[in-house]
Design a protein around this motif. Structure first.
Motif, PDB file in Angstrom:
ATOM      1  N   THR A  70      28.483   4.903  70.908  1.00  0.00           N
ATOM      2  CA  THR A  70      29.472   5.284  71.920  1.00  0.00           C
ATOM      3  C   THR A  70      29.692   4.275  73.047  1.00  0.00           C
ATOM      4  OG1 THR A  70      27.809   6.452  73.253  1.00  0.00           O
ATOM      5  CG2 THR A  70      28.929   7.723  71.538  1.00  0.00           C
ATOM      6  N   SER A  83      35.510   6.411  75.711  1.00  0.00           N
ATOM      7  CA  SER A  83      34.894   6.923  74.485  1.00  0.00           C
ATOM      8  C   SER A  83      35.879   7.776  73.698  1.00  0.00           C
ATOM      9  CB  SER A  83      33.616   7.701  74.794  1.00  0.00           C
ATOM     10  OG  SER A  83      33.842   8.682  75.782  1.00  0.00           O
ATOM     11  N   TYR A  87      38.129   6.908  69.933  1.00  0.00           N
ATOM     12  CA  TYR A  87      38.423   7.790  68.804  1.00  0.00           C
ATOM     13  C   TYR A  87      39.928   7.869  68.535  1.00  0.00           C
ATOM     14  CZ  TYR A  87      33.700   9.923  68.872  1.00  0.00           C
ATOM     15  OH  TYR A  87      32.349  10.167  68.797  1.00  0.00           O
ATOM     16  N   ASP A 346      31.803  12.733  72.657  1.00  0.00           N
ATOM     17  CA  ASP A 346      32.198  11.423  73.174  1.00  0.00           C
ATOM     18  C   ASP A 346      31.023  10.616  73.708  1.00  0.00           C
ATOM     19  OD1 ASP A 346      31.942  13.320  75.165  1.00  0.00           O
ATOM     20  OD2 ASP A 346      33.715  12.704  76.287  1.00  0.00           O
ATOM     21  N   HIS A 347      29.952  11.320  74.069  1.00  0.00           N
ATOM     22  CA  HIS A 347      28.759  10.631  74.599  1.00  0.00           C
ATOM     23  C   HIS A 347      27.626  11.627  74.706  1.00  0.00           C
ATOM     24  CE1 HIS A 347      29.583  12.698  78.365  1.00  0.00           C
ATOM     25  NE2 HIS A 347      30.834  12.259  78.289  1.00  0.00           N
ATOM     26  N   ASP A 434      23.336   7.637  70.585  1.00  0.00           N
ATOM     27  CA  ASP A 434      24.327   7.988  69.565  1.00  0.00           C
ATOM     28  C   ASP A 434      24.569   9.490  69.580  1.00  0.00           C
ATOM     29  OD1 ASP A 434      24.068   5.344  68.871  1.00  0.00           O
ATOM     30  OD2 ASP A 434      22.971   5.722  67.006  1.00  0.00           O
ATOM     31  N   ASN A 455      32.415   4.299  67.301  1.00  0.00           N
ATOM     32  CA  ASN A 455      33.436   5.314  67.589  1.00  0.00           C
ATOM     33  C   ASN A 455      34.848   4.824  67.258  1.00  0.00           C
ATOM     34  OD1 ASN A 455      33.590   3.550  69.785  1.00  0.00           O
ATOM     35  ND2 ASN A 455      33.137   5.108  71.332  1.00  0.00           N
TER      36      ASN A 455
END
Length: 468
Positions: A70, A83, A87, A346-347, A434, A455
């Motif tokens: 990420t 992040s 995507y 996202d994180h 991750d 990502n």
């Protein structure tokens, strides 16, 4: 003969690859904001015990899994803007930047953010927009939408449809969603088909109690563009999706309430499940299919506050929305033959699962020795909770024994209890670890959503599944 067989095998492989690409007519992308591996594990135990599974872990029973890296363009630990944008665009960008090129800066050389309150002051030569999967899907004739428990202008939903150098420019982001208005993102064509969440303040002028400095009433403008509007859960429920081509809903001036509070206080806001199903009803009318992003955004906020109970309740609400979407899409598309469902985060955060606790213990409680069930103690003879944080606001100068009760917020099972932290900060930070990814349905076959991936690669996999 051997060459002929090899050629045939190559042709077959190419054919199978072509069939794998473009399988998905619909994509639903679920994003648990800040939902790192510890949050997933703790929520599983909280709801289904150690031996159970969350719906997001099972999906259709044939889910592919991956670990996702990420980091952002300029940081080991990302914030939500780059992040999610990774995507959605396949591009690494700097922290605080929303769906822009890697050279885009969120602040000038002195560190001053390109912001005037909630309005952007981005220089004209400060990077350029990069296409999102939502914009690409819209250009291909698909319906598109975003659903969130945060403001619809927050980093995660904004990354699907907006482009700006600083994530906090929520007035600027809101304007990008209004078809034909000043600042509109023309890449959205005739506009988002569904947009549901919070953030009325960024769509209303200051004179009407909002934050807009340009005097515009964007809700009124959206209505003139044919959007059915809902301001409460009851109003959303009353909307007939079959008679609705465009749906817009704002259910709070800011973020929606945490799920625990929404239910406990009977607040007339829709659940994430309610919003997701209504979005599918509206988007599903498009014969070309749809792209829908669904965010469990307040998971992240509870983690920043080190309030594990609300973290877990919002994670379960997110998981319930996934189950509802799966059930609905199985009715419409048996076996998910034409639908790809992706679930990820996202994180990470700094929440940690620690001690050698006894199986069956309350995940929000203190650690009980797995051998005899007695309280486990630290070096100073004090007990401690299973869930703690690496940093955050609750770092007592002197630790005392904790009470596994709910009488007040000092007791560990109370709704408002804040888990202890190792480093004292005003707000807990993201973690750089991750995160997990789960994928099922069309385009999720082997050699796609698998292994440890960046990502940015997820964008390419979704795009390929769509056949773009």
């Amino acid at each position: 003969m051997k060459k002929t067989l090899m050629a045939t095998a190559c042709l077959l492989a190419l054919s199978q690859g072509a069939q794998a690409a473009g399988e998905a007519k619909n994509v639903i992308f679920f994003l648990g904001d800040g939902m790192g591996p510890t949050t997933v594990t703790a929520a599983r135990i909280y709801k289904y015990k150690e031996e159970g599974f969350l719906n997001l872990e099972v999906l259709d029973g044939k889910a592919r899994t991956a670990r996702v890296k990420t980091y952002s363009n300029d940081a080991q630990t990302t914030d939500s803007a780059p992040s999610m944008a990774a995507y959605m665009t396949g591009v690494k960008m700097n922290n605080e930047v929303i769906s822009m090129s890697p050279d885009t800066k969120a602040a000038d050389a002195s560190g001053k953010a390109y912001l005037n309150g909630k309005d952007a002051t981005c220089p004209a030569d400060n990077g350029k927009p990069v296409d999102t999967i939502l914009e690409i899907a819209k250009s291909k004739g698909k319906a598109v939408g975003a659903v969130t428990t945060t403001t619809v202008t927050h980093a995660t939903p904004a990354a699907t449809y907006a482009h700006v150098c600083h994530r906090d420019a929520e007035n600027t982001i809101a304007a990008q969603a209004v078809p034909g208005g000043a600042g509109y993102n023309a890449k959205l064509g005739d506009g988002l088909d569904v947009l549901l969440g919070g953030g009325t303040r960024y769509f209303k002028p200051k004179a009407a109690g909002g934050d807009r400095t340009d005097g515009r009433d964007l809700i009124a403008e959206m209505k003139t563009k044919g959007y059915a509007f809902a301001g409460t859960g009851s109003e959303l429920n009353a909307i007939d999706a079959k008679k609705t081509a465009k749906l817009f809903g704002l259910f709070n001036s800011s973020h929606l309430n945490y799920e625990l509070d929404r239910v406990k206080n009977k607040i007339d806001e829709p659940s994430l499940k309610d919003m997701t199903l209504k979005a599918i009803d509206v988007l599903g009318q498009n014969k070309n299919g749809f792209f829908l992003m669904v965010e469990g955004g307040r998971i992240d906020h509870a983690l920043h506050g080190t309030n594990a109970k609300r973290v877990l309740d919002d994670t379960i609400a997110f998981d319930d929305a996934i189950k509802a979407a799966l059930d609905e899409m199985q009715k419409r598309d048996p076996g998910l033959a034409n639908t790809l469902i992706v679930v990820t985060a996202d994180h990470d955060h700094t929440m940690t699962f620690n001690g050698y606790g006894k199986r069956g213990s309350n995940i929000l409680g203190t650690v009980k020795n797995y051998k005899d069930g007695t309280e486990m103690k630290d070096k100073d003879g004090k007990n401690y909770t299973t869930l703690v944080f690496g940093n955050g606001p609750n770092r007592p100068a002197t630790r005392t024994n904790l009470v596994e009760g709910a009488a007040d917020k000092t007791q560990v099972l109370h709704d408002d209890y804040l888990q202890e932290t190792a480093v004292k900060l005003s707000s807990e930070t993201h973690g750089g670890g991750d995160v997990k990814l789960f994928a099922a349905g069309a385009g999720s076959a082997a050699k796609t959503f698998k292994g440890t991936i960046d990502n940015t690669k997820v964008f390419g996999l979704v795009k390929s599944a769509f056949g773009f």
